[in-house]
Design a protein around this motif. Structure first.
Motif, PDB file in Angstrom:
ATOM      1  N   CYS A  23      39.301  51.698 -53.291  1.00 27.74           N
ATOM      2  CA  CYS A  23      39.534  52.878 -54.129  1.00 27.74           C
ATOM      3  C   CYS A  23      40.567  53.765 -53.465  1.00 27.74           C
ATOM      4  O   CYS A  23      40.599  53.889 -52.234  1.00 27.74           O
ATOM      5  CB  CYS A  23      38.259  53.706 -54.295  1.00 27.74           C
ATOM      6  SG  CYS A  23      36.932  52.941 -55.208  1.00 27.74           S
ATOM      7  N   ARG A  24      41.371  54.398 -54.273  1.00 35.45           N
ATOM      8  CA  ARG A  24      42.163  55.492 -53.736  1.00 35.45           C
ATOM      9  C   ARG A  24      41.238  56.678 -53.449  1.00 35.45           C
ATOM     10  O   ARG A  24      40.154  56.785 -54.012  1.00 35.45           O
ATOM     11  CB  ARG A  24      43.239  55.911 -54.724  1.00 35.45           C
ATOM     12  CG  ARG A  24      44.284  54.852 -54.996  1.00 35.45           C
ATOM     13  CD  ARG A  24      45.383  55.375 -55.891  1.00 35.45           C
ATOM     14  NE  ARG A  24      44.867  55.901 -57.144  1.00 35.45           N
ATOM     15  CZ  ARG A  24      45.578  56.591 -58.033  1.00 35.45           C
ATOM     16  NH1 ARG A  24      46.862  56.839 -57.788  1.00 35.45           N
ATOM     17  NH2 ARG A  24      45.050  57.026 -59.152  1.00 35.45           N
ATOM     18  N   GLY A  25      41.676  57.534 -52.566  1.00 36.83           N
ATOM     19  CA  GLY A  25      40.968  58.773 -52.316  1.00 36.83           C
ATOM     20  C   GLY A  25      41.525  59.894 -53.177  1.00 36.83           C
ATOM     21  O   GLY A  25      42.379  59.677 -54.043  1.00 36.83           O
ATOM     22  N   ALA A  26      41.041  61.100 -52.945  1.00 37.65           N
ATOM     23  CA  ALA A  26      41.474  62.249 -53.730  1.00 37.65           C
ATOM     24  C   ALA A  26      41.593  63.470 -52.827  1.00 37.65           C
ATOM     25  O   ALA A  26      40.891  63.584 -51.823  1.00 37.65           O
ATOM     26  CB  ALA A  26      40.491  62.533 -54.866  1.00 37.65           C
ATOM     27  N   SER A  27      42.494  64.361 -53.195  1.00 39.32           N
ATOM     28  CA  SER A  27      42.613  65.628 -52.498  1.00 39.32           C
ATOM     29  C   SER A  27      43.109  66.689 -53.459  1.00 39.32           C
ATOM     30  O   SER A  27      43.779  66.373 -54.451  1.00 39.32           O
ATOM     31  CB  SER A  27      43.569  65.506 -51.298  1.00 39.32           C
ATOM     32  OG  SER A  27      44.862  65.130 -51.722  1.00 39.32           O
ATOM     33  N   TYR A  28      42.745  67.930 -53.169  1.00 39.27           N
ATOM     34  CA  TYR A  28      43.216  69.072 -53.948  1.00 39.27           C
ATOM     35  C   TYR A  28      44.010  69.995 -53.026  1.00 39.27           C
ATOM     36  O   TYR A  28      43.662  70.174 -51.845  1.00 39.27           O
ATOM     37  CB  TYR A  28      42.062  69.875 -54.534  1.00 39.27           C
ATOM     38  CG  TYR A  28      41.208  69.171 -55.566  1.00 39.27           C
ATOM     39  CD1 TYR A  28      41.638  68.023 -56.228  1.00 39.27           C
ATOM     40  CD2 TYR A  28      39.945  69.678 -55.893  1.00 39.27           C
ATOM     41  CE1 TYR A  28      40.842  67.396 -57.168  1.00 39.27           C
ATOM     42  CE2 TYR A  28      39.147  69.051 -56.829  1.00 39.27           C
ATOM     43  CZ  TYR A  28      39.588  67.915 -57.464  1.00 39.27           C
ATOM     44  OH  TYR A  28      38.786  67.296 -58.382  1.00 39.27           O
ATOM     45  N   PHE A  29      45.054  70.607 -53.595  1.00 38.72           N
ATOM     46  CA  PHE A  29      45.849  71.596 -52.873  1.00 38.72           C
ATOM     47  C   PHE A  29      45.993  72.858 -53.717  1.00 38.72           C
ATOM     48  O   PHE A  29      46.200  72.768 -54.942  1.00 38.72           O
ATOM     49  CB  PHE A  29      47.253  71.060 -52.572  1.00 38.72           C
ATOM     50  CG  PHE A  29      47.297  69.953 -51.565  1.00 38.72           C
ATOM     51  CD1 PHE A  29      47.482  70.221 -50.224  1.00 38.72           C
ATOM     52  CD2 PHE A  29      47.165  68.625 -51.971  1.00 38.72           C
ATOM     53  CE1 PHE A  29      47.523  69.195 -49.296  1.00 38.72           C
ATOM     54  CE2 PHE A  29      47.216  67.594 -51.051  1.00 38.72           C
ATOM     55  CZ  PHE A  29      47.389  67.881 -49.702  1.00 38.72           C
ATOM     56  N   ASP A  30      45.899  74.007 -53.053  1.00 37.52           N
ATOM     57  CA  ASP A  30      46.321  75.268 -53.642  1.00 37.52           C
ATOM     58  C   ASP A  30      47.752  75.523 -53.189  1.00 37.52           C
ATOM     59  O   ASP A  30      48.027  75.551 -51.979  1.00 37.52           O
ATOM     60  CB  ASP A  30      45.436  76.428 -53.185  1.00 37.52           C
ATOM     61  CG  ASP A  30      44.110  76.474 -53.916  1.00 37.52           C
ATOM     62  OD1 ASP A  30      43.998  75.830 -54.986  1.00 37.52           O
ATOM     63  OD2 ASP A  30      43.191  77.145 -53.423  1.00 37.52           O
ATOM     64  N   VAL A  31      48.652  75.688 -54.148  1.00 38.10           N
ATOM     65  CA  VAL A  31      50.041  76.021 -53.840  1.00 38.10           C
ATOM     66  C   VAL A  31      50.272  77.448 -54.326  1.00 38.10           C
ATOM     67  O   VAL A  31      50.227  77.715 -55.535  1.00 38.10           O
ATOM     68  CB  VAL A  31      51.018  75.046 -54.507  1.00 38.10           C
ATOM     69  CG1 VAL A  31      52.467  75.438 -54.193  1.00 38.10           C
ATOM     70  CG2 VAL A  31      50.748  73.613 -54.050  1.00 38.10           C
ATOM     71  N   GLU A  32      50.478  78.347 -53.401  1.00 38.42           N
ATOM     72  CA  GLU A  32      50.666  79.766 -53.705  1.00 38.42           C
ATOM     73  C   GLU A  32      52.133  80.137 -53.485  1.00 38.42           C
ATOM     74  O   GLU A  32      52.666  79.959 -52.391  1.00 38.42           O
ATOM     75  CB  GLU A  32      49.773  80.632 -52.825  1.00 38.42           C
ATOM     76  CG  GLU A  32      48.283  80.379 -53.003  1.00 38.42           C
ATOM     77  CD  GLU A  32      47.749  80.896 -54.332  1.00 38.42           C
ATOM     78  OE1 GLU A  32      48.431  81.757 -54.953  1.00 38.42           O
ATOM     79  OE2 GLU A  32      46.672  80.431 -54.756  1.00 38.42           O
ATOM     80  N   VAL A  33      52.763  80.673 -54.540  1.00 38.40           N
ATOM     81  CA  VAL A  33      54.161  81.086 -54.475  1.00 38.40           C
ATOM     82  C   VAL A  33      54.211  82.599 -54.635  1.00 38.40           C
ATOM     83  O   VAL A  33      53.674  83.152 -55.594  1.00 38.40           O
ATOM     84  CB  VAL A  33      54.998  80.412 -55.581  1.00 38.40           C
ATOM     85  CG1 VAL A  33      56.480  80.766 -55.416  1.00 38.40           C
ATOM     86  CG2 VAL A  33      54.803  78.903 -55.567  1.00 38.40           C
ATOM     87  N   THR A  34      54.849  83.261 -53.697  1.00 36.75           N
ATOM     88  CA  THR A  34      54.996  84.712 -53.728  1.00 36.75           C
ATOM     89  C   THR A  34      56.474  85.071 -53.855  1.00 36.75           C
ATOM     90  O   THR A  34      57.311  84.551 -53.100  1.00 36.75           O
ATOM     91  CB  THR A  34      54.431  85.359 -52.447  1.00 36.75           C
ATOM     92  OG1 THR A  34      53.060  84.985 -52.309  1.00 36.75           O
ATOM     93  CG2 THR A  34      54.538  86.876 -52.497  1.00 36.75           C
ATOM     94  N   GLY A  35      56.770  85.930 -54.819  1.00 37.60           N
ATOM     95  CA  GLY A  35      58.140  86.365 -55.035  1.00 37.60           C
ATOM     96  C   GLY A  35      58.282  87.873 -54.892  1.00 37.60           C
ATOM     97  O   GLY A  35      57.556  88.514 -54.128  1.00 37.60           O
ATOM     98  N   ARG A  36      59.186  88.449 -55.667  1.00 38.53           N
ATOM     99  CA  ARG A  36      59.421  89.887 -55.606  1.00 38.53           C
ATOM    100  C   ARG A  36      59.599  90.405 -57.025  1.00 38.53           C
ATOM    101  O   ARG A  36      60.424  89.898 -57.797  1.00 38.53           O
ATOM    102  CB  ARG A  36      60.665  90.192 -54.772  1.00 38.53           C
ATOM    103  CG  ARG A  36      60.948  91.690 -54.565  1.00 38.53           C
ATOM    104  CD  ARG A  36      62.106  91.913 -53.605  1.00 38.53           C
ATOM    105  NE  ARG A  36      63.370  91.373 -54.103  1.00 38.53           N
ATOM    106  CZ  ARG A  36      64.005  90.334 -53.562  1.00 38.53           C
ATOM    107  NH1 ARG A  36      63.480  89.704 -52.510  1.00 38.53           N
ATOM    108  NH2 ARG A  36      65.152  89.901 -54.066  1.00 38.53           N
ATOM    109  N   ALA A  37      58.772  91.381 -57.412  1.00 42.47           N
ATOM    110  CA  ALA A  37      58.819  91.924 -58.760  1.00 42.47           C
ATOM    111  C   ALA A  37      60.091  92.739 -58.978  1.00 42.47           C
ATOM    112  O   ALA A  37      60.636  93.331 -58.045  1.00 42.47           O
ATOM    113  CB  ALA A  37      57.589  92.792 -59.019  1.00 42.47           C
ATOM    114  N   ALA A  38      60.553  92.756 -60.216  1.00 46.37           N
ATOM    115  CA  ALA A  38      61.695  93.583 -60.613  1.00 46.37           C
ATOM    116  C   ALA A  38      61.641  93.750 -62.124  1.00 46.37           C
ATOM    117  O   ALA A  38      60.924  93.034 -62.840  1.00 46.37           O
ATOM    118  CB  ALA A  38      63.017  92.941 -60.179  1.00 46.37           C
ATOM    119  N   HIS A  39      62.409  94.699 -62.638  1.00 40.75           N
ATOM    120  CA  HIS A  39      62.506  94.900 -64.078  1.00 40.75           C
ATOM    121  C   HIS A  39      63.250  93.716 -64.690  1.00 40.75           C
ATOM    122  O   HIS A  39      64.266  93.252 -64.148  1.00 40.75           O
ATOM    123  CB  HIS A  39      63.256  96.202 -64.374  1.00 40.75           C
ATOM    124  CG  HIS A  39      63.126  96.652 -65.796  1.00 40.75           C
ATOM    125  ND1 HIS A  39      63.790  96.036 -66.842  1.00 40.75           N
ATOM    126  CD2 HIS A  39      62.403  97.667 -66.347  1.00 40.75           C
ATOM    127  CE1 HIS A  39      63.487  96.637 -67.978  1.00 40.75           C
ATOM    128  NE2 HIS A  39      62.646  97.654 -67.695  1.00 40.75           N
TER     129      HIS A  39
END
Length: 401
Positions: free
Chosen positions: A192-208
């Protein structure tokens, strides 16, 4: 198998009672053990009592508060290596589309319908009835050299709390093999293949949004991360493994942004990565982070973090291993066709193989693709009985003289 042993196996298999398999399957289905929710305890108690009534040694230990693993053993006094059957007590939420109460088991011809019937309370019931027949064979004088154990874990459908507890507190003694009773339509899955989960968090910069160049859009950056993931997917697909294919990525969830008129300051993704045997989840996360940096995404007001949140290893057992050949022969001897191959799904067997060093296969009643996690989930009673007979035959083939 020599003629005398075959005669013993045939006689023992003939004692397996379809009504007993049906009754235990239905009793387990009737006790909801939905995950997420941590509600396995009541179903485990039903199973534990059935095992005690059958004369098994039963141990129940909490993997987490109110979430017990179960280990039931027959022939525990034997000092040779044993055989393990592995299952899980939790089920996924029923969801919409059912034509009846998902936790009131019902019959439709040969089918037993209810949540968990195929994934995997039916397989657990088949293993219990098979172990009862092993105990009777021992009582009748058949020399079975090692114990036969049923291990049932919690939380398989989510984060694997139960199997991690098993790895930290394994049953005593050696095991010749482990059979995971997940639904394979009685096909023998040796990898069987295995499994994994990742959280990918991207932070930017707000602007109008009237002047988006003042900001840095986390959503735009997340789209570029998805392109990096897609490129890695294509790389893996170009070099498939003959048994298990290749690792796969899936971006399953995405959330981001503050408002339509605001340059998005944040975006998060939940990503699934299916693993080939031997792959390390932390190395995969580091490699993805490196590729994101190499693509120039993690710069100019954008930061990206990649965090693994779940890991289930894959495994592969050699095709000529005695566990593989004995399991396939047991299915055939029980009157069903079978095949030996790999599986697209993942299961707790990856832990028994990689962490505990126990040769592992998956073989059980029901259809993981056609029935599991779906409305009106069902399993064939005839297939449950065949599975029970096959489990019995494997135990006698590997453990009796």
């Amino acid at each position: 198998m020599e003629p005398r042993r075959r005669e013993t196996a045939d006689a023992s298999a003939a004692t397996i009672d379809p009504a007993e398999v049906e009754a235990l399957t239905c009793a387990l289905v009737a006790v909801p053990s939905v995950n997420p929710g941590g509600t396995e305890e009541a179903a485990v108690e039903v199973l534990a009592q059935a095992c005690r009534d059958a004369g098994f040694e039963v141990q129940v230990s909490e993997a987490a508060p109110g979430r017990p693993n179960l280990v039931a053993t027959v022939n525990g006094d034997a000092d040779g290596p044993g055989l393990m059957f592995l299952g899980h007590s939790d089920v996924v939420p029923p969801g919409p589309g059912w034509t009846g109460d998902p936790f009131v088991p019902r019959r439709d011809g040969d089918l037993i319908i209810g949540r968990g019937a195929t994934d995997m309370k039916g397989g657990i019931a088949a293993a219990v009835v098979a172990m009862k027949a092993v105990a009777q064979a021992v009582a009748d004088g058949v020399d079975v050299s090692g114990p036969v154990r049923l291990v049932v874990t919690v939380d398989e459908e989510e984060h694997g709390v139960g199997v991690r507890h098993l790895v930290e507190h394994p049953p005593a003694g050696e095991h010749l093999g482990c059979i995971v009773a997940e639904p394979t339509r009685l096909e023998v899955v040796r990898g069987c293949r295995g499994a994994s989960y990742f959280d990918v968090e991207v932070t930017g910069r707000a602007a109008h949004s009237g002047r988006p160049s003042d900001g840095a859009s986390a959503i735009d950056a997340a789209a570029r991360v998805i392109e990096v993931i897609g490129a890695d997917q294509r790389r893996m697909a170009a070099d498939p493994d003959p048994l298990l294919g290749f690792g796969t990525w899936n971006v399953g969830t995405i959330q981001g942004g503050q408002g339509i008129s605001v340059v998005a300051p944040s975006c998060s993704m939940g990503v699934d990565r299916r693993l080939m045997p031997g792959e390390d989840v932390h190395e995969i996360g580091r490699r993805l982070s490196d590729e994101i940096r190499s693509a120039g995404i993690d710069s100019d007001g954008i930061t990206v973090s990649v965090t693994p949140t779940m890991f289930l290893p894959g495994f592969a057992t050699p095709e000529d291993h005695p566990l593989v050949t004995a399991t396939a022969q047991a299915v055939v001897d029980s009157g069903a066709p079978t095949s030996v191959g790999g599986w697209t799904a993942a299961c707790d067997g990856g832990w028994t193989s990689s962490a505990l060093g126990i040769p592992t296969v998956v073989m059980g009643p029901g259809d993981i693709n056609g029935q599991a996690h779906q409305p009106d989930e069902s399993v064939s009673l005839a297939e449950l009985v065949t599975a029970a007979q096959a489990y019995l035959r494997v135990a006698l083939a590997l453990l009796s003289d």
